[in-house]
Scaffold this motif. Structure first.
Motif, PDB file in Angstrom:
ATOM      1  N   ALA A 215      48.443  10.255  24.724  1.00 18.75           N
ATOM      2  CA  ALA A 215      48.890   8.976  25.303  1.00 18.75           C
ATOM      3  C   ALA A 215      48.992   8.978  26.820  1.00 18.75           C
ATOM      4  CB  ALA A 215      50.247   8.605  24.716  1.00 18.75           C
ATOM      5  N   CYS A 216      49.049  10.141  27.477  1.00 18.36           N
ATOM      6  CA  CYS A 216      49.306  10.200  28.917  1.00 18.36           C
ATOM      7  C   CYS A 216      48.200  10.983  29.623  1.00 18.36           C
ATOM      8  CB  CYS A 216      50.643  10.868  29.190  1.00 18.36           C
ATOM      9  SG  CYS A 216      52.044  10.050  28.388  1.00 18.36           S
ATOM     10  N   LEU A 217      47.893  10.564  30.876  1.00 15.62           N
ATOM     11  CA  LEU A 217      46.958  11.304  31.730  1.00 15.62           C
ATOM     12  C   LEU A 217      47.732  12.354  32.505  1.00 15.62           C
ATOM     13  CD1 LEU A 217      44.647   8.584  33.333  1.00 15.62           C
ATOM     14  CD2 LEU A 217      43.969  10.370  31.737  1.00 15.62           C
ATOM     15  N   PRO A 218      47.183  13.555  32.624  1.00 12.37           N
ATOM     16  CA  PRO A 218      47.846  14.545  33.488  1.00 12.37           C
ATOM     17  C   PRO A 218      47.719  14.152  34.945  1.00 12.37           C
ATOM     18  CG  PRO A 218      45.748  15.393  32.707  1.00 12.37           C
ATOM     19  CD  PRO A 218      45.962  14.106  31.980  1.00 12.37           C
ATOM     20  N   LEU A 219      48.621  14.613  35.791  1.00  6.28           N
ATOM     21  CA  LEU A 219      48.581  14.274  37.212  1.00  6.28           C
ATOM     22  C   LEU A 219      47.314  14.760  37.888  1.00  6.28           C
ATOM     23  CD1 LEU A 219      52.311  15.015  38.188  1.00  6.28           C
ATOM     24  CD2 LEU A 219      51.237  12.801  37.793  1.00  6.28           C
ATOM     25  N   GLY A 221      44.303  14.549  36.863  1.00  5.47           N
ATOM     26  CA  GLY A 221      43.139  13.735  36.551  1.00  5.47           C
ATOM     27  C   GLY A 221      42.766  13.793  35.104  1.00  5.47           C
ATOM     28  N   GLY A 222      41.852  12.880  34.702  1.00  7.00           N
ATOM     29  CA  GLY A 222      41.418  12.815  33.318  1.00  7.00           C
ATOM     30  C   GLY A 222      40.644  11.546  33.075  1.00  7.00           C
ATOM     31  N   THR A 223      40.284  11.324  31.839  1.00 10.60           N
ATOM     32  CA  THR A 223      39.498  10.142  31.490  1.00 10.60           C
ATOM     33  C   THR A 223      40.366   9.143  30.739  1.00 10.60           C
ATOM     34  OG1 THR A 223      37.489  11.471  31.333  1.00 10.60           O
ATOM     35  CG2 THR A 223      37.461   9.310  30.258  1.00 10.60           C
ATOM     36  N   MET A 224      40.373   7.877  31.275  1.00  9.78           N
ATOM     37  CA  MET A 224      41.143   6.818  30.623  1.00  9.78           C
ATOM     38  C   MET A 224      40.268   6.086  29.636  1.00  9.78           C
ATOM     39  SD  MET A 224      43.237   5.252  33.884  1.00  9.78           S
ATOM     40  CE  MET A 224      44.185   4.203  32.836  1.00  9.78           C
ATOM     41  N   LYS A 225      40.851   5.621  28.533  1.00 15.15           N
ATOM     42  CA  LYS A 225      40.136   4.904  27.503  1.00 15.15           C
ATOM     43  C   LYS A 225      40.677   3.474  27.400  1.00 15.15           C
ATOM     44  CE  LYS A 225      39.595   9.119  24.737  1.00 15.15           C
ATOM     45  NZ  LYS A 225      39.867   9.758  23.413  1.00 15.15           N
TER      46      LYS A 225
END
Length: 514
Positions: A215-219, A221-225
């Protein structure tokens, strides 16, 4: 302590605290307690609020109802505080108050079994009361707790209106304290959330980490859906790929042309031209106020001639404005409701003063025939008896008159017929007629002769004729001359009663009877 002392204590306490005095159980309330101890049910039904003032000679213990009920309040909750002490809670709202009034009285109403509702206990705030505005000036609902005595009463009931039970801050704080003190308050919730009959702190932390990865993005970075919804919030980015839709709150924020110079940064061609579609507006004409719809800025023509200016506006129709507090003293507009509330608040004090001045028994004079109830708005007034003047009561003692005049006594006469005893002492003069002049003759006897005639003192015969007249007397009487005189004394007057009225001016007189 008698009732007058009770009342004095209550009013002194009121002046010190500015709150309602302690609740006094009436004589009827004491009878209810006694009946409760004998097995009957004592039921508290409601609370009566009024604006009546207590006179010095009134006995609170004898009250059977509040003096002037203005509002009825249901009981919201109650607490038996033990040791003969009882507390009820009720709520005060002005939603049904047509005319504002001073809250001076609180009456606890109760009944025994199915009997008549009567005044159980009474409290007063005297002249230190709060003003309850009418429903045109909404106020926050007031929560009132009032303590009173039930003694050794048994079988006590309270009629509670559950529809008005609200949780107070105190209620919430007590509930939170009880919840926090319960070690197992969240036990069932934790078991349902983590699907485990035995949830430990370490197992809960591990489960939270696993859920957070989805449910959460790490600080870092990452890919949002999925879509990003930032309604009402700003998105700050040096590079944006995708469709940007929404409304700009200022021309600066809507100037996207400088930030969308390439197709990569502005996938929607409309976004790159938004700034070019913004125009300027002129107050009074407003030829180019703009709105933005899906990134497209459009000009709208608005005629401001129908709007009132800020300076010296000429309003039509029925304009409205917020109603200020009755004690407001600034330059804001005064609504009709404000004026009525102000009049009701301050005129009611004057009315209270008038009621004390024009107490029951007060007499009002006027040359205009208007019932004082129409002038002052209170009391029952009766016309005084016609033709009566006022006289101070009390005992009068003078040289010729003594009387004790009692208040309410009547007397006097419009006309009076004098008696003989009331006539002043006086004399009458009289005269008689002169009829009956006469003389007396003398019989002289010598030897065997008796001679009738006039003789002097020496027995000398004076003769029988005028020539022998002695002191102009004629010998023409033969008796001793007994006779009578007529005396005449005339009367006067018509035997009529005399007017007994002093000089006057007729006016209208009214006496307050209640």
């Amino acid at each position: 302590m008698n009732s007058l002392q009770n009342r004095s204590t209550l009013l002194d306490k009121q002046y010190d605290t500015g709150q309602f005095s302690a609740c006094i159980v009436t004589n009827i309330g004491k009878e209810m307690i006694a009946k409760s101890q004998n097995g009957q049910t004592l039921t508290f039904t409601r609370v009566a609020l009024g604006d009546g003032l207590i006179d010095d000679d009134e006995d609170i213990l004898s009250f059977t109802k509040v003096k002037n009920e203005r509002l009825s309040a249901n009981i919201a909750k109650w607490v038996d505080k033990q040791n003969g002490q009882f507390q009820i809670q009720f709520r005060v709202s002005n939603q049904e108050v047509e005319i504002g009034f001073w809250q001076r009285e609180i009456g606890i109403m109760a009944k025994i079994d199915g009997g008549e509702e009567q005044l159980y206990a009474y409290a007063t705030s005297g002249n230190g009361a709060d003003f309850l505005y009418d429903k045109t000036t909404p106020i926050d609902e007031r929560i009132v707790n009032i303590d009173f005595v039930i003694g050794n009463a048994e079988n006590v009931q309270v009629i509670v209106n559950g529809s008005i039970i609200y949780a107070t801050i105190e209620d919430l704080e007590n509930a939170i304290d009880e919840h926090n003190a319960d070690e197992n308050a969240h036990d069932n919730l934790i078991k349902r959330l983590f699907g485990s009959a035995e949830a430990t702190l370490d197992s809960i932390k591990l489960k939270i980490k696993e859920c957070a990865k989805e449910a959460c993005l790490p600080l870092s970075g990452g890919t949002m859906k999925g879509n990003i919804n930032a309604n009402g919030y700003n998105i700050t980015a040096t590079k944006f790929i995708g469709n940007l839709q929404g409304k700009a709150d200022s021309a600066t924020n809507a100037d996207l042309a400088a930030k969308a110079t390439t197709a990569e940064n502005a996938n929607n061609a409309n976004n790159s031209s938004v700034a070019n579609k913004l125009g300027t507006s002129t107050v009074g004409s407003a030829t180019k106020p703009v709105y933005i719809n899906n990134g497209v800025a459009s000009a709208v023509s608005v005629d401001l001639s129908t709007l009132a200016p800020k300076a010296s506006p000429g309003l039509t129709g029925t304009p409205t404005a917020p109603t200020a507090n009755v004690d407001t003293n600034d330059t804001q507009l005064a609504t009709c409701a404000f004026v009525r509330n102000a009049i009701s608040k301050y005129s009611s004090k004057d009315i209270d003063v008038l009621k004390k001045i024009m107490h029951v028994g007060y007499i009002h004079f006027s040359t205009v025939n208007i019932n004082p109830a129409e002038l002052f708005g209170f009391g029952t007034w009766e016309a005084m008896p016609a033709g009566r003047v006022l006289l101070a009561q009390g005992k009068v003692e003078t040289e010729n008159y003594t009387h004790n005049f009692v208040a309410g006594e009547t007397g006097g006469e419009f006309v009076h017929q004098l008696t003989v005893g009331e006539l002043p002492a006086h004399n009458h003069s009289g005269s008689t007629n002169w009829a009956g002049n006469h003389h007396h003759g003398t019989v002289w006897t010598e030897g065997s002769y008796s001679i009738w005639g006039l003789y002097d003192g020496n027995c000398n015969h004076r003769g029988m004729g005028a020539g022998n007249d002695w002191d102009n007397a004629l010998p023409n009487t033969s008796t001793d001359g007994n006779h009578s005189h007529t005396v005449t004394i005339n009367n006067t007057g018509s035997n009529q009663p005399h007017n007994n009225i002093q000089p006057y001016i007729a006016i209208y007189c009214w006496k307050r009877s209640s």
